[in-house]
Design an enzyme around this catalytic site. Structure first.
Site, PDB file in Angstrom:
ATOM      1  N   GLU B  46       0.811  -1.184  -0.084  1.00  0.00           N
ATOM      2  CA  GLU B  46      -0.218  -0.025  -0.051  1.00  0.00           C
ATOM      3  C   GLU B  46       0.876   1.427   0.187  1.00  0.00           C
ATOM      4  OE1 GLU B  46      -3.139   0.660  -0.069  1.00  0.00           O
ATOM      5  OE2 GLU B  46      -4.049  -1.377  -0.228  1.00  0.00           O
ATOM      6  N   GLU B  49       1.920   1.666  -3.662  1.00  0.00           N
ATOM      7  CA  GLU B  49       1.181   2.173  -4.586  1.00  0.00           C
ATOM      8  C   GLU B  49       0.823   3.601  -4.306  1.00  0.00           C
ATOM      9  OE1 GLU B  49      -1.156  -2.423  -4.801  1.00  0.00           O
ATOM     10  OE2 GLU B  49      -2.316  -0.552  -4.102  1.00  0.00           O
ATOM     11  N   GLU B  50       0.703   3.814  -2.996  1.00  0.00           N
ATOM     12  CA  GLU B  50       0.216   5.435  -2.656  1.00  0.00           C
ATOM     13  C   GLU B  50       1.369   6.309  -2.997  1.00  0.00           C
ATOM     14  OE1 GLU B  50      -2.137   6.783   0.812  1.00  0.00           O
ATOM     15  OE2 GLU B  50      -2.674   4.656   0.868  1.00  0.00           O
TER      16      GLU B  50
END
Lengths: 171, 171
Positions: B46, B49-50
């Site tokens: 995460e 991805e962020e």
């Protein structure tokens, strides 16, 4: 969830052997959470249902995450062991779930081979806490108000010294 | 899961502000686990991805359990914050999820009011660990073989001194 119910006065810990298992390993009593149930509440309820012992929540001791185990319905399971303090001592165990249930000396549990690797590990954590202070093993809990009015959440982490708890936020 | 990516060399921590929120609070990047995904793997994925930042797992820092929150589909949610170490430093954030993303001085994050209570608490834990040693805040991880051949599980608990790790079991 499992509950490690430890009596600091006697040095004894509550253990069970499950029915219908190949190997009769000593374990801590426990079971699955109901939907929406708190971690500590599950441990207290399962200990009471299995053994008849009443207890109160003290801390988290260990968390296991496992993937793809045969009995886990294809899911990953989170398995949490809580430290509980006994509020009653007379065992009245559930014969459908348990073959045996007893208060065992913690040092005996830490040394026996008739146990699971996780129970052995948690027995060592308890022994360390009992001898040198439970602040050395506890993952402590705080209940805090949620941003949603009337709701609360529970936060588990290591104890922070007051100095670090009170770092000022600019308001 | 959330990932608190902290760089011990510079004292900076990776923070984001979400798009489409009423209040632009600084938070750690994160998101939901895929089925069967490890806690640490979710946090690392995460964060990447962020924000575009690569990182590696160090420990768990905090666990929140909350019941009945409006956006939780009527379920209880477990929300876990991991301590991660950065392996890259160039931010390339996802504009659909984030309004802002930056490396912030940890002391600034610990003092700002533009954050959530949990981010504030974890900033204080990180500050304590950075100043006095991360063994004071870490919930450490071990990977151990399961009773099911070929499977492993991960166990998270406080560090045990070697003396207590090696208590002999009678074989």
């Amino acid at each position: 969830m499992q509950g490690a119910v430890f009596d600091e006065d006697t040095g004894k810990v509550l253990v069970v052997q499950d029915r219908n298992k190949m190997k009769n390993a000593w374990k801590f009593p426990g079971g699955l959470s109901e939907p929406g149930e708190d971690i500590g509440d599950t441990a207290i309820r399962e200990v009471l249902e299995e053994t008849g012992i009443k207890s109160e929540f003290k801390s988290l001791l260990s968390i296991r995450q496992q993937h793809g185990a045969p009995n886990a319905f294809g899911k990953s399971d989170m398995y949490i062991i809580c430290r509980l303090r006994p509020l009653s001592f007379h065992i009245s165990f559930c014969p459908h779930e348990c073959l045996k249930c007893e208060w065992m000396n913690l040092t005996d549990l830490a040394q026996t081979d008739d146990t699971t690797p996780i129970t052995h590990k948690v027995a060592n954590l308890l022994l360390y806490g009992h001898r040198e202070g439970f602040e050395k093993v506890d993952i402590a809990m705080q209940e805090l108000p949620s941003v949603y009015v009337g709701l609360f959440y529970k936060l588990y982490h290591r104890e922070l010294p007051e100095l670090y708890e009170n770092i000022a936020r600019m308001d």
